[in-house]
Design an enzyme around this catalytic site. Structure first.
Site, PDB file in Angstrom:
ATOM      1  N   GLN A 160       0.791  -1.239   0.000  1.00  0.00           N
ATOM      2  CA  GLN A 160       0.000   0.000   0.000  1.00  0.00           C
ATOM      3  C   GLN A 160       0.826   1.292   0.000  1.00  0.00           C
ATOM      4  OE1 GLN A 160      -3.766   0.143   2.379  1.00  0.00           O
ATOM      5  NE2 GLN A 160      -2.687   1.736   3.472  1.00  0.00           N
ATOM      6  N   GLU A 202      -3.840   8.975  -1.280  1.00  0.00           N
ATOM      7  CA  GLU A 202      -3.167   9.776  -0.263  1.00  0.00           C
ATOM      8  C   GLU A 202      -2.099  10.680  -0.882  1.00  0.00           C
ATOM      9  OE1 GLU A 202      -2.062   7.815   3.327  1.00  0.00           O
ATOM     10  OE2 GLU A 202      -3.886   6.625   3.385  1.00  0.00           O
ATOM     11  N   ASP A 239       3.978   0.473   4.556  1.00  0.00           N
ATOM     12  CA  ASP A 239       2.718  -0.099   5.045  1.00  0.00           C
ATOM     13  C   ASP A 239       2.340  -1.192   4.062  1.00  0.00           C
ATOM     14  OD1 ASP A 239       0.276  -0.831   5.982  1.00  0.00           O
ATOM     15  OD2 ASP A 239      -0.647   1.154   5.890  1.00  0.00           O
ATOM     16  N   GLU A 282       4.724  -1.576   8.708  1.00  0.00           N
ATOM     17  CA  GLU A 282       3.344  -1.577   9.202  1.00  0.00           C
ATOM     18  C   GLU A 282       2.564  -2.706   8.545  1.00  0.00           C
ATOM     19  OE1 GLU A 282       1.458   2.231   8.732  1.00  0.00           O
ATOM     20  OE2 GLU A 282      -0.555   1.387   8.734  1.00  0.00           O
ATOM     21  N   ASP A 309      -1.443  -1.833  12.583  1.00  0.00           N
ATOM     22  CA  ASP A 309      -2.617  -1.031  12.205  1.00  0.00           C
ATOM     23  C   ASP A 309      -3.844  -1.947  12.280  1.00  0.00           C
ATOM     24  OD1 ASP A 309      -4.569   0.522  11.002  1.00  0.00           O
ATOM     25  OD2 ASP A 309      -3.614   0.635   9.046  1.00  0.00           O
ATOM     26  N   LYS A 334      -5.696   5.502  15.112  1.00  0.00           N
ATOM     27  CA  LYS A 334      -6.686   6.123  14.228  1.00  0.00           C
ATOM     28  C   LYS A 334      -7.973   6.325  15.016  1.00  0.00           C
ATOM     29  CE  LYS A 334      -5.261   3.955   9.817  1.00  0.00           C
ATOM     30  NZ  LYS A 334      -5.453   2.727   8.985  1.00  0.00           N
ATOM     31  N   ARG A 363      -6.701   8.659   7.676  1.00  0.00           N
ATOM     32  CA  ARG A 363      -7.242   7.593   6.847  1.00  0.00           C
ATOM     33  C   ARG A 363      -7.037   7.972   5.378  1.00  0.00           C
ATOM     34  NH1 ARG A 363      -9.754   3.469   9.904  1.00  0.00           N
ATOM     35  NH2 ARG A 363      -9.112   2.392   8.017  1.00  0.00           N
ATOM     36  N   SER A 364      -7.302   7.004   4.499  1.00  0.00           N
ATOM     37  CA  SER A 364      -7.171   7.329   3.074  1.00  0.00           C
ATOM     38  C   SER A 364      -8.295   8.251   2.606  1.00  0.00           C
ATOM     39  CB  SER A 364      -7.127   6.050   2.244  1.00  0.00           C
ATOM     40  OG  SER A 364      -8.199   5.204   2.578  1.00  0.00           O
ATOM     41  N   LYS A 385       1.412  10.045  10.703  1.00  0.00           N
ATOM     42  CA  LYS A 385       1.321   9.528   9.335  1.00  0.00           C
ATOM     43  C   LYS A 385       0.075  10.133   8.699  1.00  0.00           C
ATOM     44  CE  LYS A 385       0.737   5.187   6.800  1.00  0.00           C
ATOM     45  NZ  LYS A 385      -0.084   3.961   6.832  1.00  0.00           N
TER      46      LYS A 385
END
Ligand code: PGA
Ligand code: ZN
Length: 422
Positions: A160, A202, A239, A282, A309, A334, A363-364, A385
């Protein structure tokens, strides 16, 4: 005291509906907008979507109605500074552990707006109002997305995010400048010279490869192009988001043509760490592959940040279990995985108490809400992040940290914030 709560539907950075909540008191009001993930984990608090004809089923009118009809009545009349009491009442009203009845997007919307209203009512900035008695902490070191794949991009690359951490930076603004230079160099290597490369959810670039080693090599070349020393001034974070290419039936990781069992997947991650300046990994294993996580920590946990995560889902019970068995050494934080500001804070503080490194994360799917920037400083997370240095929903948070740095004379967390910490 809280005098009114209103909620409505707005659109996020993917153009999808999300919940915005406004809480009013006699002394000031606060607004918060809920983010949304694409690579969500099974153990997160549950976001509520209408599932009808509007917006392809992704509308949030039911969650908005839950704020107005179910949650507002339990909040109105309460002291706005009592975040913990309010959050408990919100969770009680929902009645489920994962907030699936009213929706975590409804509950977090109110919880976040209460935090902003409480800050406004006392005339304090949020990073100060959310801080413990000792005051706010350091400005966090950012891990900044440069290359995107997985569920965030139309890329062949299953992994990702490939991110850079400017460990050579002495200040937060310098960290941004360094990451900018690396990102630009990467863009020049990917683009055709006349046109900039396209960006993913992102703001990261889509690399012209499905191969992780090739992506790391591209990053290494970009760091050199930018005039920095890879592994020294700039290190890499990745990630893997491995849950999303794991096949639980056959217990295999489907990674770019390979079908790896647990041991082979752990080997693959260790190979990346040995071959490239990777300092943080991650979700290198799937969210319930506890034995894989333990195995990886045994092998590299003394020199690399192993960051949970989907594994932890900002959940106190999962964090406690992971600390017990040594399944990671750092926790992604998060707020919308947890569902309230209080739960978010509890998980972050428990990670710190275990000498783990917390990494506050966007978040995305985001908006220009910058609450997580304040949260990271308030609670001294040390790392943040947010995504890449592109797209205003990302920059709103990076820029908020620049503003906090002007108003507040905090130290810069720097490379020491990364796990392993002891
Ligand atoms: P998500 O991605 O918001 O789509 O879950 C962010 C991450 O995996 O860290
Ligand atoms: Zn992740």
């Amino acid at each position: 005291d809280v005098e009114g709560v209103d909620a409505w539907e707005v659109l996020d950075s993917r153009g999808d509906p999300t919940v915005r909540v406004r809480v009013e008191t006699a002394d000031g009001a606060g607004t918060f907008t809920v983010p949304a993930g694409a690579s969500t984990g099974a153990h997160e608090a549950v976001e509520r979507r209408d599932g009808d004809d509007r917006y392809g089923g992704r509308g949030v009118r039911d969650a908005v109605a839950a704020v107005r009809e179910d949650l507002a009545p339990v909040v109105v009349g309460r002291p706005v500074a009592d975040q913990r009491g309010i959050d408990e009442a919100l969770v009680d009203r929902d009645g489920t552990e994962n907030l699936s009845r009213l929706g975590a997007n409804a509950v977090l919307g109110v919880s976040g707006a209460v935090a902003h209203a409480a800050a406004a009512a006392t005339g304090r900035p949020l990073y100060d109002s959310l801080a413990p008695d000792a005051g706010p902490g350091d400005l966090p070191i950012p891990m900044i997305n440069v290359l995107s794949g997985g569920l965030h991009a139309a890329a062949d690359l299953p992994i990702q995010d490939f991110l850079v951490v400017p460990t050579g930076a002495g200040t937060y603004p310098e960290a941004l400048e360094m990451a900018w230079a690396v990102r630009r160099a990467a863009g020049r290597r990917i683009g055709d010279g006349d046109h900039p490369p396209s960006v993913a959810d992102e703001g990261g670039f889509v690399p012209p490869t499905a191969d992780a080693d090739a992506a790391f090599e591209l990053l290494t070349a970009a760091v050199r192009d930018a005039g920095y020393a890879p592994g020294d001034e700039v290190v890499f974070a990745v990630d893997v988001a491995a849950t999303h290419f794991y096949d639980p039936t056959h217990e295999r990781y489907a990674l770019a043509g390979d079908r790896l069992d647990r041991e082979a997947m752990v080997d693959r991650v260790v190979d990346w760490i040995d071959a490239h300046p990777v300092r943080s990994v991650e979700d290198p294993l799937a969210e319930d592959d506890w034995r894989g996580w333990e195995r990886l920590v045994d092998r590299v946990g003394d020199r690399v940040q192993v960051l949970g995560d989907d594994l932890l889902a900002t959940d106190a019970a999962r964090l406690d279990r992971a600390v017990d068995v040594g399944a990671a050494n750092a926790a992604l934080i998060k707020p919308n995985q947890a569902g309230t500001i209080t739960r978010t804070r509890r998980v972050l503080e428990r990670a710190q108490a275990a000498d783990w490194a917390p990494v506050v994360s966007a978040r995305s799917g985001e908006t220009c809400d910058s609450t997580i920037a304040d949260l990271a400083v308030a609670l001294d997370a040390g790392q943040i992040k947010i995504g890449s240095l592109a797209r205003s929903e990302r920059l709103a948070k990076y820029n908020r940290l620049l503003g906090i740095g002007r108003a507040y004379d905090g130290d810069f967390a720097g490379a020491a914030a990364l796990a392993p910490r002891s």
